[in-house]
Scaffold this motif. Structure first.
Motif, mmCIF file in Angstrom:
data_model
loop_
_atom_site.group_PDB
_atom_site.id
_atom_site.type_symbol
_atom_site.label_atom_id
_atom_site.label_comp_id
_atom_site.label_asym_id
_atom_site.label_seq_id
_atom_site.Cartn_x
_atom_site.Cartn_y
_atom_site.Cartn_z
ATOM 1 N N ASP A 125 10.179 9.351 -1.791
ATOM 2 C CA ASP A 125 9.969 8.820 -3.133
ATOM 3 C C ASP A 125 10.183 7.319 -3.023
ATOM 4 O O ASP A 125 10.949 6.858 -2.168
ATOM 5 C CB ASP A 125 10.974 9.440 -4.105
ATOM 6 N N ILE A 126 9.510 6.562 -3.856
ATOM 7 C CA ILE A 126 9.726 5.122 -3.856
ATOM 8 C C ILE A 126 10.848 4.805 -4.833
ATOM 9 O O ILE A 126 11.143 5.577 -5.740
ATOM 10 C CB ILE A 126 8.440 4.345 -4.195
ATOM 11 N N THR A 127 11.464 3.670 -4.637
ATOM 12 C CA THR A 127 12.587 3.264 -5.475
ATOM 13 C C THR A 127 12.137 2.268 -6.534
ATOM 14 O O THR A 127 11.039 1.696 -6.448
ATOM 15 C CB THR A 127 13.679 2.611 -4.619
ATOM 16 N N GLU A 128 12.993 2.066 -7.506
ATOM 17 C CA GLU A 128 12.724 1.029 -8.510
ATOM 18 C C GLU A 128 12.638 -0.344 -7.844
ATOM 19 O O GLU A 128 11.841 -1.189 -8.241
ATOM 20 C CB GLU A 128 13.808 1.047 -9.596
ATOM 21 N N LYS A 129 13.458 -0.560 -6.830
ATOM 22 C CA LYS A 129 13.409 -1.818 -6.075
ATOM 23 C C LYS A 129 12.018 -2.023 -5.478
ATOM 24 O O LYS A 129 11.469 -3.128 -5.532
ATOM 25 C CB LYS A 129 14.460 -1.804 -4.967
ATOM 26 N N TYR A 185 7.173 -4.905 -4.940
ATOM 27 C CA TYR A 185 5.768 -4.694 -4.552
ATOM 28 C C TYR A 185 5.055 -3.912 -5.647
ATOM 29 O O TYR A 185 4.620 -2.778 -5.439
ATOM 30 C CB TYR A 185 5.686 -3.916 -3.224
ATOM 31 N N PRO A 186 4.921 -4.498 -6.842
ATOM 32 C CA PRO A 186 4.344 -3.731 -7.957
ATOM 33 C C PRO A 186 2.874 -3.365 -7.696
ATOM 34 O O PRO A 186 2.094 -4.218 -7.277
ATOM 35 C CB PRO A 186 4.464 -4.686 -9.146
ATOM 36 N N PRO A 187 2.547 -2.085 -7.902
ATOM 37 C CA PRO A 187 1.140 -1.678 -7.750
ATOM 38 C C PRO A 187 0.276 -2.416 -8.766
ATOM 39 O O PRO A 187 0.719 -2.695 -9.875
ATOM 40 C CB PRO A 187 1.159 -0.176 -8.048
ATOM 41 N N THR A 188 -0.935 -2.750 -8.350
ATOM 42 C CA THR A 188 -1.870 -3.438 -9.252
ATOM 43 C C THR A 188 -3.041 -2.527 -9.526
ATOM 44 O O THR A 188 -3.249 -1.521 -8.860
ATOM 45 C CB THR A 188 -2.379 -4.739 -8.607
ATOM 46 N N ASP A 189 -3.836 -2.910 -10.511
ATOM 47 C CA ASP A 189 -5.033 -2.129 -10.832
ATOM 48 C C ASP A 189 -6.016 -2.128 -9.681
ATOM 49 O O ASP A 189 -6.793 -1.213 -9.524
ATOM 50 C CB ASP A 189 -5.719 -2.674 -12.085
ATOM 51 N N ASP A 222 0.827 -1.209 0.000
ATOM 52 C CA ASP A 222 0.000 0.000 0.000
ATOM 53 C C ASP A 222 0.865 1.264 0.000
ATOM 54 O O ASP A 222 0.552 2.238 -0.678
ATOM 55 C CB ASP A 222 -0.946 0.012 1.197
ATOM 56 N N VAL A 223 1.951 1.249 0.775
ATOM 57 C CA VAL A 223 2.869 2.396 0.798
ATOM 58 C C VAL A 223 3.469 2.594 -0.595
ATOM 59 O O VAL A 223 3.527 3.721 -1.108
ATOM 60 C CB VAL A 223 3.974 2.204 1.868
ATOM 61 N N VAL A 224 3.887 1.506 -1.231
ATOM 62 C CA VAL A 224 4.466 1.593 -2.570
ATOM 63 C C VAL A 224 3.427 2.107 -3.572
ATOM 64 O O VAL A 224 3.726 2.963 -4.404
ATOM 65 C CB VAL A 224 5.057 0.235 -3.012
ATOM 66 N N ASP A 235 3.677 5.507 -5.664
ATOM 67 C CA ASP A 235 3.676 5.497 -7.117
ATOM 68 C C ASP A 235 2.773 6.591 -7.670
ATOM 69 O O ASP A 235 2.977 7.068 -8.783
ATOM 70 C CB ASP A 235 3.230 4.122 -7.632
ATOM 71 N N LEU A 236 1.779 7.007 -6.881
ATOM 72 C CA LEU A 236 0.866 8.066 -7.298
ATOM 73 C C LEU A 236 1.414 9.459 -6.997
ATOM 74 O O LEU A 236 1.153 10.406 -7.727
ATOM 75 C CB LEU A 236 -0.485 7.923 -6.586
ATOM 76 N N ASP A 237 2.139 9.572 -5.884
ATOM 77 C CA ASP A 237 2.560 10.880 -5.408
ATOM 78 C C ASP A 237 3.676 10.686 -4.389
ATOM 79 O O ASP A 237 3.863 9.588 -3.870
ATOM 80 C CB ASP A 237 1.373 11.581 -4.733
ATOM 81 N N TYR A 238 4.408 11.737 -4.104
ATOM 82 C CA TYR A 238 5.362 11.684 -2.997
ATOM 83 C C TYR A 238 4.555 11.537 -1.716
ATOM 84 O O TYR A 238 3.463 12.087 -1.592
ATOM 85 C CB TYR A 238 6.213 12.952 -2.952
ATOM 86 N N ILE A 239 5.082 10.783 -0.776
ATOM 87 C CA ILE A 239 4.366 10.545 0.471
ATOM 88 C C ILE A 239 5.194 11.039 1.646
ATOM 89 O O ILE A 239 6.359 11.388 1.488
ATOM 90 C CB ILE A 239 4.008 9.051 0.643
#
Length: 150
Positions: free
Chosen positions: A135-139, A144-148, A42-44, A48-52
């Motif tokens: 910011d999130i990283t590529e790792k 933890y890839p975001p899903t639809d 969820d954090v990732v 992915d949508l915005d800086y947190i």
């Protein structure tokens, strides 16, 4: 106005359910927070949508676990420190673009821990971006890839 990573408005939180709890290991003296895989995902997804910031992690913690507001930002700060150490989040500033702290991963985690501890001595609540943004990283996106469904 806050610059978003994908042009979407900040603060789009979703309902989540608690995932399985797991504890990671690290070579630190601080207690290790127990973070669910679902909470990390969820954090990732939010990142992915915005800086947190720590307040976003706190809100996701409430949604995922039903955590009480008592000590919420201290717990969220612990989670943020752990995610920085894991290489999933990068702390930095927004002014108006994101500028990562020019520190090693461990030095950034130590700074975040120290600044959160200092701020939380004066108040149990942190304001948006009070210590930093993340910011999130590529790792993070790979693990933890975001899903639809997010």
């Amino acid at each position: 106005m806050l610059i978003t990573r994908s042009g979407k408005r900040a603060g789009s939180f979703r309902e989540t359910s608690a995932g399985s709890e797991r504890t990671t290991t690290k070579d630190r003296n601080e207690p290790e927070p127990s973070i669910s895989v679902k909470l990390i995902a969820d954090v990732v997804a939010e990142g992915d949508l915005d800086y947190i910031d720590i307040t976003v992690i706190g809100q996701l913690l409430i949604l995922a676990t039903g955590a009480s507001p008592e000590g919420l930002h201290a717990r969220a700060a612990e989670i943020a420190v752990d995610l920085v150490r894991r290489g999933l989040l990068v702390p930095g500033t927004l002014d108006p673009e994101f500028h990562p702290w020019n520190l090693s991963t461990e030095a950034a985690a130590a700074r975040l821990h120290a600044e959160a501890a200092a701020e939380l001595q004066h108040s149990t609540l942190l304001g948006p971006g009070q210590i930093c943004f993340f910011d999130i990283t590529e790792k993070a996106l790979r693990e933890y890839p975001p899903t639809d469904a997010d």
